[in-house]
Write an enzyme that holds these catalytic residues in place. Sequence first.
Site, PDB file in Angstrom:
ATOM      1  CD  GLU A 101      -3.160  -1.119   2.072  1.00  0.00           C
ATOM      2  OE1 GLU A 101      -3.056  -0.362   3.052  1.00  0.00           O
ATOM      3  OE2 GLU A 101      -4.136  -1.876   1.901  1.00  0.00           O
ATOM      4  CD  GLU A 157      -4.717  -5.790   2.130  1.00  0.00           C
ATOM      5  OE1 GLU A 157      -5.486  -5.003   2.733  1.00  0.00           O
ATOM      6  OE2 GLU A 157      -3.498  -5.734   2.221  1.00  0.00           O
TER       7      GLU A 157
END
Length: 822
Positions: free
Chosen positions: A400, A497
């Site tokens: 991320e 995710e």
Amino acid sequence: DPYYRFNDVMYRWISLDNWTYSRTFKTPFDVRKWQKVNLVFEGVDTVAQILINNITLGRTDNMFNRYSFDITSVIKEVNFIEVRFLSAISYAAEQSRCHKAYSIPPACPPPVQKGECHANFIRKEQCSFSWDWGPSFPTQGIWKDVRIEAYNHYHLIHFSLTSFFVKSAWQWSLEIESIFDVVSSKPIAGLVTVSIPKLQTQQTFSVKLQPGEGSIVLLVNINKVRSSTVEAWWPNGHGKQTGYNMTTTFIMEAGYQIEKFSKAYFRTVELVEESIPGSPGLSFYFRINGRPIFIKGSNWIPADSFQDRVTYDILWLLLKSAADANMNALRVWGGGVYEQDEFYDICDELGIMIWQDFMFACALYPTDQNYLESVRAEVSHQVRRLKSHPSIILWSGNNENEAAIASNWFSIPYADREVYIKDYVMLYVKNIREIVLTEDKSRPFIASSPTNGLESVKEGWLSQNPYDTHYGDTHFYDYSNDCWNWTVYPKTRFASEYGFQSWPSFSTIEKVSSTEDWSYTSNFSLHRQHHENGNDQMLQQIGHHFKLPQSTDPIKKFKDMIYLTQVMQAQCIKTETEFYRFSQSEIIKGEGHTMGALYWQLNDIWQAPSWASLEYGGKWKLLHYFAQNFFAPLLPVAYEDKGVLYIYGVSDLHVDHKLTLRVVVHTWSSLEPVCTLAKDGVTVKAQSAVPIYKESINDLLERCRNCTRKSCVITFCLVGEGGLQSPTNHHFLSSLKDAVGLEKTQLSASVSQRDDTYVFVLQTTAIAPFVSLDVGNIKGRFSDNGFLMTEKKKVVVFYPWEPTSVEELEKSLALTSLVDVV
């Protein structure tokens, strides 16, 4: 127990202190007989000074690196060794203070996590400073093996092998890399023989080792005739996980020989990013051995805050549970640790593909020389250590961090962005990527997750929007919208995710709490929730479709709440995962061709509410039982669009099948179906998702007399020849809080033993939604759980993980269904 109640805060002082490990030891050999003696640490956590006989050998600053010190001149018959640790917290704070030019966010975790600051300034397990699912336990100590090695002439430090398929020659070959330390002052010549008996392959090479540390790379071509019969390594559900025993023998002129036994696996992996007809952007999927594979699985976090508690048995239990739920992949997430060798060995054996992040997560990182040097050593060590594993199919630079810069998580003024972009490219591209490409040409690399893949590369490694559904992978979380509504989910190329929280079962919580903690709003329940408003978000999501418990008995109310969070989580992730699976073969408004679904997260680090489907200790939550079904190789999936019911046939099987689709409608008030429809000759195509049934809800309700949305429920399954059958799936026509006709049911179970398993025969007097069997602390799992019971009788098998008895199971059994929640 550090996990008991509020101990994570009570024990904070331990990580603020510095600790020294020391001992005296006798050398078990004559030190004069050996040309070289090394002290080797496989892992030091994290910042330490290492001394032997009061002489400093060196310092460590990276938990993920291997350290070797030459102690030839300092070792005696009796020695005093010391490892002087510095508090990771104070070291990280000091590093941050020294970085004066500009700050590197985030400084600290959110207060709800009760964590420590500046984790990004130390090369240590990032989540050990706390995370939104875990406690803050910044450990210090010797976390992997430490040993003394003594040798003459030469010594093998590292050995790895990777397989390649050479298309032009239509032949498999193996690249074998060996790294040696040569002590003698002149080159050493010798022979290396590689033998794979089962493939009738044997090759001998003459080699020359130069003084110092050097590597030799050998290319072994598999016998032409045998190459065609080589059995490849396949992911779980797609074939066998064949490995071949291989012996490599080094016979050097210095006299003694080294024999290395290993397993050779043959498999190819490609990450395919190509244009898609009718859609802007690029595909993002994996081809294994030339076959596109839909990635089904979850995300792996460290199994414990204290790594030495993670035994082989615990890893086996968790990974076997993933395989048993029809998963074929896990992503080893970038805020934990590079897992131990056994983890990857088990994945090789079970056919679980690994998406391997490098250990950087949700933060920006410094790039000063010392830091980069440490990272380079870490990456090269880890890639060398792990690249022989066929289970690893991808290296990913971080978790991320591309998104953090693109979406400006840390409110960096626009004028200062360039500095951070430069650091980002420096760390993940110019350093990590360069090393990966040098060390391992056998598998793909991406710089971040989520990423736009080649599009990110084109935009200078930082895309405008890493969450773009037309490229790469996405992470997606939404706790406020109704999770039963599939239209809120991104029709992405790859969902790496996504998730919803739930509470672990009462038996798991009970071990680390006391009576006053047993309520949803207790101090303990708030303390254990590390995600801002997490407990409220669960209530809100439950409230969309279920009535909240109103019991006056506080413990029953707490248990009902736990049950409902698990039902909600299972149903939410089922809806989202099924959406990703049925999107694999279609493009709608330019979006689709979804080829991966990895929900967040597989396992737990402690006993607390989290996104996991396996509780700390390995117990299956309802979500994990649901995963077994929603990841089934053959599955019918239903969704509604503008008043029309669609059913898709989803298949991971390698051949097309002619099947019968059975659609059964029940009123909530009766075990007798209102109407049954069998559609024969339904073709479900290999490795795809195709529409196989369509009917407007109004027509369906009319066809099945006396049905309304609130009074009826639909179940359906696929049946074929030779026992081929999908799980039975369900589709709710209304929220269950609005369901009409749901009756209080008498649920009962009788238990008997059959060989190593136990058989539970369940009986019900009425339809029972979300029937849950719980046997408390007895370790094991059921064949099915959390199901909609629409028949009088159902047989469920219990697979124990430790010895138990019929009596124990009967005594511990709690049966719950939705109608028991009051």
